[in-house]
Design an enzyme around this catalytic site. Structure first.
Site, PDB file in Angstrom:
ATOM      1  N   ASP A   1      -6.980  -1.838   3.449  1.00 14.69           N
ATOM      2  CA  ASP A   1      -6.032  -2.921   3.187  1.00 14.69           C
ATOM      3  C   ASP A   1      -6.451  -4.242   3.828  1.00 14.69           C
ATOM      4  OD1 ASP A   1      -4.194  -1.180   1.831  1.00 14.69           O
ATOM      5  OD2 ASP A   1      -3.596  -0.416   3.788  1.00 14.69           O
TER       6      ASP A   1
ATOM      7  N   ASP B   1       0.873  -1.162   0.000  1.00 14.88           N
ATOM      8  CA  ASP B   1       0.000   0.000   0.000  1.00 14.88           C
ATOM      9  C   ASP B   1       0.918   1.223   0.000  1.00 14.88           C
ATOM     10  OD1 ASP B   1      -2.294   1.691   0.427  1.00 14.88           O
ATOM     11  OD2 ASP B   1      -1.656   1.831   2.514  1.00 14.88           O
ATOM     12  N   LYS B   2       0.415   2.361  -0.437  1.00 12.99           N
ATOM     13  CA  LYS B   2       1.254   3.559  -0.462  1.00 12.99           C
ATOM     14  C   LYS B   2       1.160   4.354   0.837  1.00 12.99           C
ATOM     15  CE  LYS B   2       0.021   7.431  -2.234  1.00 12.99           C
ATOM     16  NZ  LYS B   2       0.291   8.352  -1.106  1.00 12.99           N
ATOM     17  N   THR B   3      -0.023   4.923   1.071  1.00 12.94           N
ATOM     18  CA  THR B   3      -0.190   5.838   2.199  1.00 12.94           C
ATOM     19  C   THR B   3       0.000   5.133   3.533  1.00 12.94           C
ATOM     20  OG1 THR B   3      -1.794   7.071   0.880  1.00 12.94           O
ATOM     21  CG2 THR B   3      -1.713   7.558   3.231  1.00 12.94           C
TER      22      THR B   3
ATOM     23  N   LYS C   1      -8.798  -4.096  -4.404  1.00 11.28           N
ATOM     24  CA  LYS C   1      -7.500  -4.521  -3.860  1.00 11.28           C
ATOM     25  C   LYS C   1      -7.478  -6.022  -3.618  1.00 11.28           C
ATOM     26  CE  LYS C   1      -5.313  -0.610  -1.560  1.00 11.28           C
ATOM     27  NZ  LYS C   1      -4.616  -0.162  -0.359  1.00 11.28           N
TER      28      LYS C   1
END
Length: 701
Positions: free
Chosen positions: A596, A396-398, A573
């Site tokens: 997530d 995941d990015k954030t 996702k």
């Protein structure tokens, strides 16, 4: 795909629009809907295979501990009364009726100490998957039955001493292992906790009253105050505010909400007041869909059989085959029944080495300890042991590759210095709690800049901030404000920054532009090294984020990530993880947010950033306490080292069988060579000591 975002009302105007919100609405309309947030809480718990595992593991660990000490207490008189042990010690403590006392004590030990293995064996056999429990249960049952016949029918020597030591060592091994894997998942409980219990209902008279969220109906009007969690999904009909959806959708920048915009239950309201109409209740809400996805992922997640169970399965088949063959051969050669049975039982017992009971648990305990000291909390041993096979790591990015907080990346000052520009913006922004403001304030503090006095401070809804510094009107505003007031600015400079997904704010002094400040989510220092190391190990890196494409591309390019997939919802996702698994990839997912959770549950290995939400942490197989992406590499390295050490220990634990089994079967009996129980006990003790020492040498490569 572009989307509309703001920085304490600093929006990217035309560069970002509401398509992300539209996607949410479309997905909400099309997806199958599931359980209500509160009314079906117990149903959710009942169907979640992980719920209550923490208590279950704790109870099992205590149960093994209690059985171990009681069995250990019983073992000593059994060993003292055993004729074989007395013969081994060259003593004679026999007395009338001692064999019946030996039988009685052994029966108690067999029933009490052996119960977990006997019950476990039944479960394994029902699944047609014999493993460790079946092997132990088979060995102690054969030993007990044969020894009982030996006592009452005088057909040979009893093996009660073997029964006692085997049960005690196996109980010790299971206790050690249970202590090291006490972690468990309460993911769905944590998801439900995200929802507030109460909401401010606007009644027909326009007055507000506090009601339970569970009692809300579609069409109810709700008031949300500044800083509150939004209690349920709805459509805004009055007010203007920014909503932090980062833990829900993965969007790093708070999203401006006004009339007609959709808001998601569980997200956090900013500084404004919102009134909205409930659009979805019960099993139709966004969060309920996440609950469903997590539950389905947990139920479908396949766990590869652990190494110890695989070894035990083959040893079980070996024990049956070797015992049957030994008995059959000696009977066909005309030997007495008692001799053939004794040889067969000896072979079966030796096939279940005592060291096997400690070979894996000791490595498990050591690897868990090493992991904990390195900031890796292992919750699912099966998933961890198979992490050595990982060939795709999804990030995941954030909050995972980035810190989930804004930092300044670029500044352009006009006719003043950068420090002067930042000092002015820092002074004004220090009056706001917005994430963009925090980024500017943190940079100002880092540079030890002057914090100037601000008067007449105002929050300009949808535009920015305003105040007076040294009798000059200072504004920090969005691109939209600049354009709507026809203030000239360097559009190319702005476009270049916006294309990188950066949020740009403009600083005005008496309506004159004095500079630009660009901010973005700060990339973690260790992220680049983690990606590079994974690449050197032949492992693919993938970014899977709910954030917009521009921001994702900027971070992905900075880190040289192999694949970038942006603007995905929780449903998508999880589906993306599923696609990778169906392609034969062994996938690790690393994330920190509610969005997530389904993909963490679905992946072969779910890794949660320790600074993330409780939902992500409770869903994951491993937690990174230090929130360091580089620890993903350490997980894989530790898994490989652990597996290597387990294989070594299994070889030591079973290696003596190559010599002991043929001799125990009596293959050299006519040459006068046959393994005695005393020699067998010595060999087993030696292998147990070796595996205990070997386990202590485990290190991360």
């Amino acid at each position: 795909m572009n989307k509309k975002t703001t920085g304490h009302n600093h929006n990217h105007e035309n560069h970002m629009n509401n398509s992300h919100q539209d996607n949410i609405a479309k997905k909400d309309e099309n997806d199958d809907h599931i359980m209500s947030d509160h009314d079906t809480h117990q149903e959710t718990q009942a169907t979640n295979k992980h719920d209550g595992h923490h208590d279950h593991h704790a109870m099992m660990a205590n149960d093994f501990k209690r059985r171990f000490f009681i069995s250990l207490f019983l073992m000593f008189p059994i060993l003292i009364l055993s004729p074989m042990i007395q013969m081994f010690l060259s003593v004679d403590w026999r007395f009338a009726g001692d064999s019946y006392i030996l039988f009685a004590l052994s029966t108690i030990l067999f029933i009490y100490g052996g119960k977990p293995f006997l019950i476990g064996a039944v479960g394994e056999l029902k699944k047609k998957s014999p493993a460790m429990m079946t092997l132990i249960a088979f060995a102690i049952t054969v030993s007990y039955i044969y020894s009982t016949f030996a006592v009452f029918l005088s057909i040979g020597n009893d093996f009660f001493w073997e029964l006692a030591t085997l049960i005690v060592i196996m109980l010790l091994g299971h206790w050690i292992e249970m202590k090291s894997v006490m972690g468990a998942s309460r993911a769905l409980d944590e998801l439900l906790k995200l929802m507030p219990e109460e909401a401010h209902l606007i009644n027909e008279n326009g007055e507000t009253e506090t009601v339970l969220v569970a009692n809300l109906k579609t069409g109810d009007n709700i008031l949300v105050k500044p800083g509150e969690k939004i209690p349920i999904d709805g459509i805004v009909f009055d007010g203007n505010s920014e909503v932090n959806e980062s833990m829900i959708t993965g969007e790093s920048v708070p999203v401006e909400k006004s009339d007609g915009d959709e808001i998601i239950g569980g997200s956090i309201n900013g500084e404004g007041i919102l009134k909205f109409k409930v659009s979805k209740v019960g099993d139709e809400t966004f969060l309920s869909q996440v609950v469903k996805l997590v539950k389905e992922a947990q139920e479908s997640k396949s766990h590869t059989q652990r190494l110890a169970d695989t070894a035990a399965k083959w040893l079980f088949y070996l024990a049956i085959s070797a015992g049957t063959l030994t008995f059959g051969v000696w009977m066909s050669l005309g030997s007495e029944l008692s001799f053939a049975m004794e040889r067969a039982v000896t072979v079966i017992i030796i096939s279940c080495p005592h060291a096997l009971g400690l070979a894996i648990p000791l490595v498990t305990a050591v690897s868990t300890s090493i992991g904990a000291k390195s900031g890796l909390l292992i919750r699912d041993r099966s998933a961890f042991e198979n992490a050595r096979k990982i060939n795709s790591v999804v990030f995941d990015k954030t909050g995972t590759l980035t810190k989930g907080e804004f930092g300044i990346t670029d500044m352009k000052a006009i006719n003043i210095t950068e420090d002067e520009l930042l000092s002015i913006a820092y002074s004004l922004e220090s009056n706001s709690e917005h994430p963009i403001a925090n980024g500017i304030v943190n940079e100002g503090k880092k540079r030890n800049l002057e914090l100037r006095d601000v008067s007449d401070f105002q929050n300009l809804t949808g535009k920015g901030l305003q105040g007076s510094i040294n009798n000059k009107k200072i504004m920090v505003v969005s691109p939209g404000y600049i354009r709507s007031n026809n203030i000239e600015f360097d559009e190319q400079y702005y476009e270049d920054l916006a294309q990188q997904g950066k949020t740009v704010v403009f600083v005005l002094e008496d309506n004159k532009l004095i500079g630009y400040i660009a901010l973005t989510d700060i990339i973690r220092d260790s992220a680049k090294e983690a990606i590079d190391t994974l690449r050197s190990m032949g492992i693919e890196s993938i970014m899977l984020t709910g954030d917009n494409q521009k921001v994702a591309s900027y971070v992905g390019e900075k880190l040289a990530i192999d694949t970038i997939i942006a603007e995905v919802l929780p449903q998508e996702k999880s589906a993306k993880i599923d696609e990778l698994i169906k392609k034969g990839r062994i996938v690790a997912m690393t994330g920190d947010g509610v969005n997530d959770a389904p993909s963490l549950a679905r992946a072969d290995l779910g890794i949660a950033i320790g600074a993330g939400t409780d939902v992500a942490i409770e869903t994951a197989d491993i937690i990174l306490v230090k929130s360091n992406p580089l620890d993903v590499v350490n997980i894989i390295k530790l898994s490989k080292a652990t597996y290597k050490k387990m294989v070594q220990n299994l070889i030591w634990a079973t290696g003596y069988n190559l010599i002991a089994l043929p001799l125990a079967s009596g293959i050299l009996y006519n040459q006068g060579i046959v393994i005695s129980p005393a020699v067998g006990a010595g060999l087993m003790s030696l292998s147990t000591i070796i595996v205990a020492i070997n386990a202590r040498f485990l290190r991360i490569d």
